[in-house]
Design an enzyme around this catalytic site. Structure first.
Site, PDB file in Angstrom:
ATOM      1  N   HIS A 165      53.673  62.594 -50.186  1.00 54.91           N
ATOM      2  CA  HIS A 165      52.448  63.225 -50.682  1.00 54.91           C
ATOM      3  C   HIS A 165      52.616  64.742 -50.625  1.00 54.91           C
ATOM      4  O   HIS A 165      53.152  65.258 -49.640  1.00 54.91           O
ATOM      5  CB  HIS A 165      51.254  62.775 -49.835  1.00 54.91           C
ATOM      6  CG  HIS A 165      49.958  63.305 -50.329  1.00 54.91           C
ATOM      7  ND1 HIS A 165      49.361  62.844 -51.496  1.00 54.91           N
ATOM      8  CD2 HIS A 165      49.140  64.278 -49.856  1.00 54.91           C
ATOM      9  CE1 HIS A 165      48.229  63.499 -51.694  1.00 54.91           C
ATOM     10  NE2 HIS A 165      48.084  64.379 -50.717  1.00 54.91           N
ATOM     11  N   ARG A 218      48.692  54.693 -57.780  1.00 58.24           N
ATOM     12  CA  ARG A 218      47.751  53.584 -57.707  1.00 58.24           C
ATOM     13  C   ARG A 218      47.412  53.314 -56.247  1.00 58.24           C
ATOM     14  O   ARG A 218      48.289  53.415 -55.385  1.00 58.24           O
ATOM     15  CB  ARG A 218      48.350  52.284 -58.291  1.00 58.24           C
ATOM     16  CG  ARG A 218      48.880  52.375 -59.692  1.00 58.24           C
ATOM     17  CD  ARG A 218      47.825  52.632 -60.718  1.00 58.24           C
ATOM     18  NE  ARG A 218      46.706  51.696 -60.661  1.00 58.24           N
ATOM     19  CZ  ARG A 218      45.524  51.923 -61.250  1.00 58.24           C
ATOM     20  NH1 ARG A 218      45.315  53.039 -61.918  1.00 58.24           N
ATOM     21  NH2 ARG A 218      44.561  51.041 -61.168  1.00 58.24           N
ATOM     22  N   GLU A 237      60.164  68.232 -51.203  1.00 62.53           N
ATOM     23  CA  GLU A 237      60.042  66.763 -51.250  1.00 62.53           C
ATOM     24  C   GLU A 237      61.413  66.113 -51.454  1.00 62.53           C
ATOM     25  O   GLU A 237      61.752  65.114 -50.809  1.00 62.53           O
ATOM     26  CB  GLU A 237      59.111  66.347 -52.390  1.00 62.53           C
ATOM     27  CG  GLU A 237      57.654  66.668 -52.149  1.00 62.53           C
ATOM     28  CD  GLU A 237      56.726  66.029 -53.188  1.00 62.53           C
ATOM     29  OE1 GLU A 237      55.609  65.691 -52.836  1.00 62.53           O
ATOM     30  OE2 GLU A 237      57.142  65.883 -54.368  1.00 62.53           O
TER      31      GLU A 237
HETATM   32  C1  GAR Z   1      55.016  64.126 -56.045  1.00 66.80           C
HETATM   33  O1  GAR Z   1      54.731  65.480 -55.822  1.00 66.80           O
HETATM   34  C2  GAR Z   1      54.364  63.247 -55.006  1.00 66.80           C
HETATM   35  O2  GAR Z   1      54.261  63.867 -53.749  1.00 66.80           O
HETATM   36  C3  GAR Z   1      52.993  63.028 -55.611  1.00 66.80           C
HETATM   37  O3  GAR Z   1      53.248  62.830 -56.970  1.00 66.80           O
HETATM   38  C4  GAR Z   1      54.389  63.622 -57.346  1.00 66.80           C
HETATM   39  C5  GAR Z   1      55.330  62.737 -58.119  1.00 66.80           C
HETATM   40  O4  GAR Z   1      56.412  63.469 -58.612  1.00 66.80           O
HETATM   41  N1  GAR Z   1      52.335  61.901 -55.006  1.00 66.80           N
HETATM   42  C6  GAR Z   1      51.042  61.871 -54.734  1.00 66.80           C
HETATM   43  O5  GAR Z   1      50.263  62.755 -55.038  1.00 66.80           O
HETATM   44  C7  GAR Z   1      50.577  60.624 -53.972  1.00 66.80           C
HETATM   45  N2  GAR Z   1      49.241  60.749 -53.565  1.00 66.80           N
HETATM   46  P1  GAR Z   1      57.704  62.727 -59.176  1.00 66.80           P
HETATM   47  O6  GAR Z   1      57.214  61.624 -60.112  1.00 66.80           O
HETATM   48  O7  GAR Z   1      58.450  63.779 -59.913  1.00 66.80           O
HETATM   49  O8  GAR Z   1      58.463  62.162 -58.020  1.00 66.80           O
END
Ligand code: GAR
Length: 205
Positions: free
Chosen positions: A118, A100, A183
Site C-alpha cells: 500500500h 478489490r 515499493e
Molecule cells: C501501488 O502503488 C500499490 O501500492 C497500490 O496500487 C499501486 C499499484 O501499482 N495499492 C493500493 O493502493 C492498495 N490499497 P502497480 O500496478 O504499478 O504495481
C-alpha cells in the site's frame, strides 16, 4: 536470512493485480536476478486490458482474467481466484495493486502467506488515493507498507515500510513515482522476510 531461504525450494507465488503491474514486474525481476528464491506460478487480473497481463507475457508467466463484473458476490470472485491458484499450484497470495476488497474466504485459503502493498505509511491513509490523502493532510513524510492481510482494507501486521520525504510543490504525479521506487525495492525483500519469519515460527512456506 536469504541463505536459509536458498536451501528451501522456491516459494510458489500467485499475484493479484488490477492495473499497471509494476510491483508484479519488480518481484519477477528480483526472482530473475536471484534476489528472491521464488517462482511466480500465475497472475490473476480483474480488468481487461490491464498492463499487468502484458508484463506477465514478457516474463512467460500465465495470466488469467477474472473480471469482477462477472461475479455476483465478492466471495464468488474470491473462490474463483482460489481455484485458479490451486490449478497453478500457487501457495502464496501476493496482492500487487489489487484494487478489490477481499473476503475472509480468500484470506483463509492462504494462512500466513497473504501479503499486500500500500502506498502510505499504514495505519495512516488506507483505501484508495493514499498518496493524495497524504498530500491533503500536509504530512512531511509519505511512504509505503507491506503487510500481512486482514479483512479490513489495508490492515494487518506490518512486515516492512519505507519512508519517502514530501518535497515542496509535490503533487500525486510527482510523489507516487518516488513512492513506487521504494515499493519495488521493498516488496521482494518483504516477501523473503515473511517466508523467513514463517520458517522461524514453524509455518509452511
Ligand atoms: C501501488 O502503488 C500499490 O501500492 C497500490 O496500487 C499501486 C499499484 O501499482 N495499492 C493500493 O493502493 C492498495 N490499497 P502497480 O500496478 O504499478 O504495481
Amino acid at each position: 536470512m536469504l541463505d536459509g531461504l536458498r536451501q528451501h525450494p522456491p516459494i510458489k507465488l500467485g499475484i493479484l493485480a488490477s492495473g499497471s503491474g509494476s510491483n508484479f514486474e519488480a518481484i519477477a525481476q528480483a526472482i530473475a536476478d536471484q534476489h528472491l528464491n521464488a517462482h511466480i506460478q500465475v497472475v490473476v487480473y480483474n480488468n481487461p486490458g490491464a498492463k499487468a497481463a502484458d508484463r506477465a507475457a514478457k516474463f512467460g508467466i500465465p495470466a488469467v482474467l477474472h473480471n469482477h463484473r462477472d461475479y455476483a458476490q465478492r466471495e464468488d470472485l474470491d473462490r474463483a481466484i482460489i481455484q485458479t491458484f490451486q490449478d497453478y499450484d500457487a501457495t502464496w497470495l501476493i496482492m500487487a495493486g489489487w484494487m478489490r476488497r477481499v473476503t475472509q474466504v480468500l484470506i483463509d485459503a492462504f494462512p500466513q502467506r497473504c501479503l499486500n502493498i500500500h502506498p502510505s505509511l499504514l495505519p495512516s491513509f488506507p483505501g484508495t488515493h493514499a498518496v493524495e490523502q497524504a498530500l491533503a493532510a500536509g504530512v512531511a513524510i509519505a511512504g509505503c507498507t507491506v503487510h500481512r492481510v486482514e479483512l479490513k482494507v489495508d490492515s494487518g501486521p506490518i512486515i516492512m515500510q519505507a519512508a519517502v520525504p514530501i518535497l515542496p510543490g509535490d503533487s500525486a504525479d510527482t510523489l507516487h513515482p518516488r513512492v513506487q521506487v521504494q515499493e519495488h525495492r521493498l516488496y521482494p525483500a518483504a516477501i523473503a522476510l515473511t517466508a523467513w519469519q514463517n520458517l522461524q515460527h514453524g509455518h509452511k512456506i
